[in-house]
Design a protein around this motif. Structure first.
Motif, short mmCIF file in Angstrom:
data_model
loop_
_atom_site.label_atom_id
_atom_site.label_comp_id
_atom_site.label_asym_id
_atom_site.label_seq_id
_atom_site.Cartn_x
_atom_site.Cartn_y
_atom_site.Cartn_z
N ALA A 222 -2.37 -0.45 20.36
CA ALA A 222 -2.80 -0.28 18.99
C ALA A 222 -2.68 1.42 18.51
O ALA A 222 -2.22 1.75 17.50
CB ALA A 222 -4.03 -0.77 18.42
N VAL A 223 -3.57 2.04 19.35
CA VAL A 223 -3.66 3.60 19.13
C VAL A 223 -2.20 4.24 19.25
O VAL A 223 -1.75 5.13 18.60
CB VAL A 223 -4.69 4.24 19.97
CG1 VAL A 223 -4.67 5.74 20.15
CG2 VAL A 223 -6.03 3.52 19.75
N ARG A 224 -1.52 3.63 20.43
CA ARG A 224 -0.29 4.19 20.65
C ARG A 224 0.65 4.15 19.35
O ARG A 224 1.61 4.94 19.09
CB ARG A 224 0.49 3.73 22.04
CG ARG A 224 1.79 4.31 22.30
CD ARG A 224 2.17 3.70 23.68
NE ARG A 224 1.22 4.31 24.55
CZ ARG A 224 1.10 3.86 25.90
NH1 ARG A 224 2.11 2.86 26.17
NH2 ARG A 224 0.33 4.48 26.89
N THR B 134 3.98 5.83 14.79
CA THR B 134 4.79 5.63 13.46
C THR B 134 3.75 6.40 12.45
O THR B 134 4.74 6.52 11.49
CB THR B 134 4.44 4.19 13.28
OG1 THR B 134 2.97 3.78 13.12
CG2 THR B 134 4.85 3.29 14.38
N GLY B 135 2.66 6.92 12.65
CA GLY B 135 1.93 7.54 11.68
C GLY B 135 1.35 6.61 10.59
O GLY B 135 0.97 6.95 9.48
N ARG B 136 1.41 5.34 10.94
CA ARG B 136 0.94 4.47 9.67
C ARG B 136 -0.31 3.78 10.44
O ARG B 136 -0.49 3.75 11.34
CB ARG B 136 2.09 3.40 9.75
CG ARG B 136 3.40 3.68 9.36
CD ARG B 136 4.28 2.57 9.51
NE ARG B 136 5.92 2.51 9.09
CZ ARG B 136 6.56 1.86 8.12
NH1 ARG B 136 5.82 0.63 7.61
NH2 ARG B 136 7.71 2.13 8.08
N PRO B 137 -1.13 3.14 9.54
CA PRO B 137 -2.16 2.45 9.88
C PRO B 137 -1.70 1.04 10.61
O PRO B 137 -0.50 0.75 10.55
CB PRO B 137 -2.94 1.68 8.55
CG PRO B 137 -1.90 2.00 7.30
CD PRO B 137 -0.85 3.06 7.96
N ALA C 179 0.70 -1.11 0.16
CA ALA C 179 -0.17 0.08 0.19
C ALA C 179 0.83 1.26 0.10
O ALA C 179 2.06 1.35 0.27
CB ALA C 179 -0.96 -0.02 1.26
N GLU C 180 0.36 2.48 -0.37
CA GLU C 180 0.94 3.67 -0.40
C GLU C 180 1.64 4.09 1.15
O GLU C 180 2.74 4.33 1.15
CB GLU C 180 -0.07 4.92 -0.46
CG GLU C 180 0.77 6.11 -0.69
CD GLU C 180 -0.08 7.32 -1.20
OE1 GLU C 180 0.25 8.42 -1.18
OE2 GLU C 180 -1.26 7.04 -1.84
N THR C 181 0.93 3.69 2.28
CA THR C 181 1.47 3.61 3.43
C THR C 181 1.43 2.27 3.96
O THR C 181 0.61 1.74 4.68
CB THR C 181 0.95 4.72 4.26
OG1 THR C 181 0.80 5.93 3.79
CG2 THR C 181 1.71 4.80 5.71
N PRO C 182 2.69 1.56 4.17
CA PRO C 182 2.75 0.21 4.59
C PRO C 182 2.20 0.25 6.36
O PRO C 182 2.61 1.27 6.78
CB PRO C 182 4.21 -0.19 4.44
CG PRO C 182 4.72 0.44 3.34
CD PRO C 182 3.95 2.03 3.35
N PRO C 183 1.76 -0.85 6.64
CA PRO C 183 1.37 -0.63 8.14
C PRO C 183 2.08 -1.07 9.04
O PRO C 183 3.45 -1.61 8.94
CB PRO C 183 -0.03 -2.06 8.16
CG PRO C 183 0.62 -2.84 7.19
CD PRO C 183 1.17 -1.97 6.14
N ALA C 184 1.89 -0.66 10.35
CA ALA C 184 2.73 -1.47 11.61
C ALA C 184 1.83 -2.49 12.04
O ALA C 184 0.63 -2.64 11.53
CB ALA C 184 2.60 -0.30 12.60
N VAL C 185 2.42 -3.36 12.60
CA VAL C 185 1.79 -4.59 13.15
C VAL C 185 1.76 -4.77 14.81
O VAL C 185 2.74 -4.53 15.33
CB VAL C 185 2.44 -5.67 12.65
CG1 VAL C 185 1.87 -6.87 13.04
CG2 VAL C 185 2.73 -5.89 11.04
N GLY C 186 0.33 -4.87 15.33
CA GLY C 186 0.24 -5.06 16.78
C GLY C 186 -0.16 -6.34 16.93
O GLY C 186 -0.96 -7.16 16.25
#
Length: 445
Positions: free
Chosen positions: A266-268, A273-276, A105-112
């Protein structure tokens, strides 16, 4: 068909001429064909429009969802919650695939990760940067203490995180803190009728691991959690099925802490990171949006949450998730066999039926010695028809209680066999000395 073989065996010896041999099977075939001549019902709902392969995605309407469509569907989501059954390998492979799709994706995610405490985030940060291989995570995360489910099943997930350099974060509370909070909740309920706050009984160090805000369940989740609690034999009063109020209060507190902590972390992670954020957690925390999702919406108002959950081929409930992943229910036995439950009928309200297949047999295992082979269909386990994997628990309990061998009746091609897996719960127990699958007696189905 096994029925043809059985019919021939029951023909008297004096009648086993060429004519008798052909006439009875022919009659059986004609009867079967006439029974199949009824018009198909047209008014039944069609919950899914195709038969998915394991790992395929479906929309909430039951239609195919290609990977690119999934990426577009997730593009506006701040949080993507992915449910799993912790022991299901297909679920973890699907999670890894979802991470790979969203990594483009345009902004790759972080993973929780539910399976790691937030206290282990420094270790996960090193890992995400490529400091050490995935195989070392089991030791560095103290996996057996903090989670306990087989680490090997999670390797596809950790390899995807490493391959795509996705920031990873632990979401839960250390298990030691949960145990002490649980004990404090029971102690307060036993000795203090005023209902003192069990959190206050913890040390400052323990309280630092808890979420800043413990958000109580919504009424809908409360009903679900009470149902789960009441169905647990250890939590119900003998013969009554009533739940001990102290146990219930403790259970609801721990569930609220768990869901609130994962939502808070997850919110933190999103703000850091500024990522989803893709959250990987048990289905009970994801389906219906009542667990983690509800707490996220309290802590991060207006954020879009996308729910992805496994579908086992049972009733298709649109409200459970926005996207479904077809992963059959499976069970890996210490006898060396892996069983999978596959739907035979996808008719929704018409009532599901399943068959249980042998997906794998480990070489040198008791299952192999007993004659079980990949591709066998398990028709019966003990005295029970094998309608689902849940039947295996009933059959195993019966065999253990009655000190009998666990016997399967299986179908292999056009033939039926019995497979004696030996005694359960006894070291050194071996399958029957004759070895191998034996022809099933007539009526064994």
């Amino acid at each position: 068909m096994p029925a043809v073989t059985t019919t021939r065996a029951l023909v008297p010896a004096s009648s086993r001429g060429r004519g008798a041999f052909f006439v009875l099977p022919l009659l059986a075939v004609l009867l079967a064909l006439s029974a199949c001549a009824r018009p198909a019902p047209t008014g039944q709902p069609m919950p899914v429009s195709f038969l998915p392969a394991p790992g395929e995605f479906l929309t909430d309407a039951g239609d195919p969802l290609p990977p690119e469509a999934l990426r577009r569907r997730a593009a506006t989501a701040a949080y993507v919650l992915v449910g799993e059954s912790h022991g299901n390998a297909c679920d973890h492979e699907a999670e890894a695939r979802i991470l790979a799709i969203l990594a483009h994706a345009e902004t790759p995610p972080a993973v929780g990760l539910e399976m790691a405490p937030a206290a282990q985030n420094p270790v996960l940060a090193e890992f995400s940067r490529g400091a050490f291989p995935p195989e070392e995570l089991e030791r560095r995360l103290d996996w057996k203490t903090n989670w306990g489910h087989p680490f090997a099943k999670y390797l596809p997930v950790f390899r995807a995180i490493r391959d795509w350099r996705l920031p990873a974060f632990g979401l839960n509370v250390p298990p030691g803190v949960i145990r002490r909070l649980s004990a404090a909740a029971m102690q307060n309920a036993t000795t203090d009728a005023t209902g003192a706050d069990p959190v206050a009984a913890l040390s400052p160090e323990d309280r630092a691991h808890l979420p800043a805000r413990i958000i109580e369940p919504a009424p809908e989740q409360l009903a679900f959690l009470r149902e789960v609690m009441g169905s647990h034999p250890r939590q119900a009063k003998a013969g009554q099925g009533a739940v001990d109020p102290r146990q219930e209060a403790r259970f609801l507190l721990i569930q609220s802490v768990w869901d609130s902590a994962m939502a808070e972390q997850a919110v933190r992670a999103r703000r850091t990171t500024g990522r989803p954020v893709v959250v990987l957690a048990g289905t009970a925390h994801v389906e219906g949006g009542l667990g983690i999702a509800r707490r996220i919406r309290v802590l991060d108002p207006g954020a879009e949450v996308l729910l992805i959950s496994p579908w086992r081929g049972d009733e298709f409930a649109k409200a459970d998730a926005d996207v479904r992943v077809y992963c059959p229910e499976s069970f890996e036995s210490r006898m060396g066999m892996t069983l999978e439950s596959r739907p035979l009928v996808l008719a929704g309200q018409g009532g599901q039926d399943f068959e249980v297949l042998v997906g794998a047999v480990r070489r040198g295992s008791p299952a192999e010695a007993a004659g079980l082979r990949p591709g066998d269909v398990v028709l019966r386990a003990g005295g029970h028809r094998m309608r689902s994997l849940a039947v295996l628990h009933l059959a195993g309990s019966d065999a253990y209680r009655e000190k009998k061998n666990l016997v399967f009746v299986i179908r292999r091609g056009e033939d039926c066999y019995s497979v004696d897996l030996g005694r359960l719960g006894q070291q050194g127990s071996r399958p029957a000395p004759s070895g191998g699958a034996q022809p099933a007696q007539p009526g064994g189905r």
